[in-house]
Design an enzyme around this catalytic site. Sequence first.
Site, PDB file in Angstrom:
ATOM      1  N   ASP A   1       0.778  -1.029   0.022  1.00  0.00           N
ATOM      2  CA  ASP A   1       0.051  -0.067  -0.010  1.00  0.00           C
ATOM      3  C   ASP A   1       1.125   1.222  -0.027  1.00  0.00           C
ATOM      4  O   ASP A   1       1.560   1.483   1.017  1.00  0.00           O
ATOM      5  CB  ASP A   1      -0.804  -0.042   1.285  1.00  0.00           C
ATOM      6  CG  ASP A   1      -1.779   1.123   1.141  1.00  0.00           C
ATOM      7  OD1 ASP A   1      -1.275   2.210   0.830  1.00  0.00           O
ATOM      8  OD2 ASP A   1      -2.948   0.927   1.399  1.00  0.00           O
ATOM      9  N   HIS A   2       1.157   1.933  -1.072  1.00  0.00           N
ATOM     10  CA  HIS A   2       2.062   2.979  -1.198  1.00  0.00           C
ATOM     11  C   HIS A   2       2.070   4.096  -0.147  1.00  0.00           C
ATOM     12  O   HIS A   2       2.929   4.707   0.033  1.00  0.00           O
ATOM     13  CB  HIS A   2       2.281   3.192  -2.606  1.00  0.00           C
ATOM     14  CG  HIS A   2       1.161   4.371  -2.959  1.00  0.00           C
ATOM     15  ND1 HIS A   2       0.038   4.310  -3.600  1.00  0.00           N
ATOM     16  CD2 HIS A   2       1.517   5.816  -2.981  1.00  0.00           C
ATOM     17  CE1 HIS A   2      -0.600   5.511  -3.672  1.00  0.00           C
ATOM     18  NE2 HIS A   2       0.349   6.309  -3.571  1.00  0.00           N
TER      19      HIS A   2
ATOM     20  N   HIS B   1      -5.751   3.118   1.185  1.00  0.00           N
ATOM     21  CA  HIS B   1      -5.101   4.090   1.795  1.00  0.00           C
ATOM     22  C   HIS B   1      -5.652   4.901   3.127  1.00  0.00           C
ATOM     23  O   HIS B   1      -4.942   5.321   3.928  1.00  0.00           O
ATOM     24  CB  HIS B   1      -4.858   5.301   0.634  1.00  0.00           C
ATOM     25  CG  HIS B   1      -4.239   4.587  -0.549  1.00  0.00           C
ATOM     26  ND1 HIS B   1      -3.163   3.685  -0.624  1.00  0.00           N
ATOM     27  CD2 HIS B   1      -4.252   5.031  -1.729  1.00  0.00           C
ATOM     28  CE1 HIS B   1      -2.964   3.196  -1.625  1.00  0.00           C
ATOM     29  NE2 HIS B   1      -3.712   4.360  -2.455  1.00  0.00           N
TER      30      HIS B   1
HETATM   31  C1  BG6 Z   1      -3.446   4.952  -6.114  1.00  0.00           C
HETATM   32  C2  BG6 Z   1      -4.588   5.293  -6.626  1.00  0.00           C
HETATM   33  O1  BG6 Z   1      -3.416   4.218  -5.354  1.00  0.00           O
HETATM   34  O2  BG6 Z   1      -3.151   6.350  -5.422  1.00  0.00           O
HETATM   35  C3  BG6 Z   1      -4.743   6.565  -7.562  1.00  0.00           C
HETATM   36  O3  BG6 Z   1      -4.846   4.040  -7.566  1.00  0.00           O
HETATM   37  C4  BG6 Z   1      -4.580   7.415  -6.702  1.00  0.00           C
HETATM   38  O4  BG6 Z   1      -6.200   6.775  -8.081  1.00  0.00           O
HETATM   39  C5  BG6 Z   1      -3.022   7.485  -6.099  1.00  0.00           C
HETATM   40  O5  BG6 Z   1      -4.326   9.165  -7.575  1.00  0.00           O
HETATM   41  C6  BG6 Z   1      -2.661   8.539  -5.113  1.00  0.00           C
HETATM   42  O6  BG6 Z   1      -1.704   8.767  -4.352  1.00  0.00           O
HETATM   43  P1  BG6 Z   1      -0.913   9.708  -4.151  1.00  0.00           P
HETATM   44  O7  BG6 Z   1       0.543   9.139  -3.454  1.00  0.00           O
HETATM   45  O8  BG6 Z   1      -0.681  10.758  -5.227  1.00  0.00           O
HETATM   46  O9  BG6 Z   1      -1.807  10.675  -2.902  1.00  0.00           O
END
Ligand code: BG6
Length: 507
Positions: free
Chosen positions: A194-195, A257
């Site tokens: 989960d990034h 997230h």
């Molecule tokens: C991703 C989603 O996991 O997270 C995207 O699939 C989203 O739709 C992105 O834009 C948002 O990540 P960050 O790091 O830009 O908040």
Amino acid sequence: MTVSHTNPLRVGLRQERVIAPQCLVIFGASGDLTHRKLIPALFELFRQRRLPSEFAILGCARRPWSDEEFRRRMAEALADEIEQHQSAWAQFEGCLFYEPVDLEQPADVVRLGTRLEVIDRQRATRGNRTFYLSVSPAFYGSGCRSLAAAGLLKDPTRSRVVIEKPFGRDYGSAQQLNRVVQAAGQENQVFRIDHYLGKETVQNILVLRFANTIFEPIWNRNFIANVQITAAETVGVEERAGYYEDSGALRDMVQNHLTQMLALTTMEAPGRFDPEAIRNEKAKVLQAARLANEEEPWKCCVRAQYGRGGSAVNPVVGYREEPGVNPQSTTETYVAMKLFIDNWRWQGVPFYLRTGKRLPKRTSEVVLTFREAPVHLFDAAGGSPTANQLILRIQPDEGAEFLFEVKAPGSGMRSRPVDMQFSYDESFGEPSDEGYVRLLADAMLGDPTLFTRGDEVEAAWRLYTPLLELIEDNPALLPIHTYEAGTWGPGAADNLLADDGLMWRRP
Ligand code: BG6
């Protein structure tokens, strides 16, 4: 990258943990994620001298590329970066290899095994492998099965699998996927990315809570009135309609997230700083979370889609007009909801979550609003005193902020709010690593702390099941509202809080 020793806060910032010799195998190597995120993150790790010298990256996909072709394509994608670091690239590209593999074809996977043995000999990678499945989620289960069938996962100390989100599309499919993955290898071989967990400020939630004594005593229902968690984006669906139409904001952002931010904010202190202790606490709190109204879930959730917006100079199309989107689509690009956590710490405290695309500002934050003073001794400059707030700014402008009342200057005794700020940038200067840099390093180190465990993922899906079922079976009860692109979402989402006498914080 060098660490400056002039700023004492930056001294010792990079505590090095050593990545063992290994081969990182990327399935889906011809795809977007590989050249947009993975290879740049690996090149960054290389430049930080965090990769061992006995190291290889083996790109795999169906395309019949050679090693040279793979190197050339990666170099094209990283052209700007390479221009600044030409000699580093010249060394790094020697670690890149390619093997055409269709994971569905057993013969291909056997050939992959043979190639890995050759690489082990050429690069001294000692049979240690991290398999990164950057492929369509539909192939996660079969991919793990094929690797296991070819004997490539049999040594849990030498082989790991990294999987991108989404893990399933509801509770049932997540359970099913976990069963397949756990049959192919052991849970501790599986690294679910989960990034958001790769973001410094998300990890900081733990440090802020458990390395300080002032927060924990007040981090509960006795002092906190409500919590808001926001992840707002300015971008629209971009080129991803194919995926997004079937996903929507609930699956794309909330289940993973936002839920991770919720779990870190609300979990109990782990017994020790160890991956299982932390993940036990996260899973436990998610199991205690529930929609604010389980009988009538439509009353605690709002779904919406962006319509046209922008300015005359820079008009923005509505979601239904985006390329690849069904003109009658009912997929949500915005979702807001209210939850409760039924445990001793949080009973009765409302948690409000919201996320959306095409909102006015890119920002992710957790806002804890404290209870008001029991007696108001002073007049407030703005009419009524502002409750204390602790704002954890996840991005951009990473940091934290505390809002409190002080005496307004002058002869009277009126109060007005001020804020105390902490900014990562000002305190540490050096920009944080991109999330993938941290997560790839941790996966290769075999440290699962920042990866979601199977039971956590299931608990998260279970939490949203009543909403997912409603959207499927009775969508009229959870209608899709529209908001103008570039605004803060539909009025219905404001009403969700207005009914409780509250407002969304304007970031
Ligand atoms: C991703 C989603 O996991 O997270 C995207 O699939 C989203 O739709 C992105 O834009 C948002 O990540 P960050 O790091 O830009 O908040």
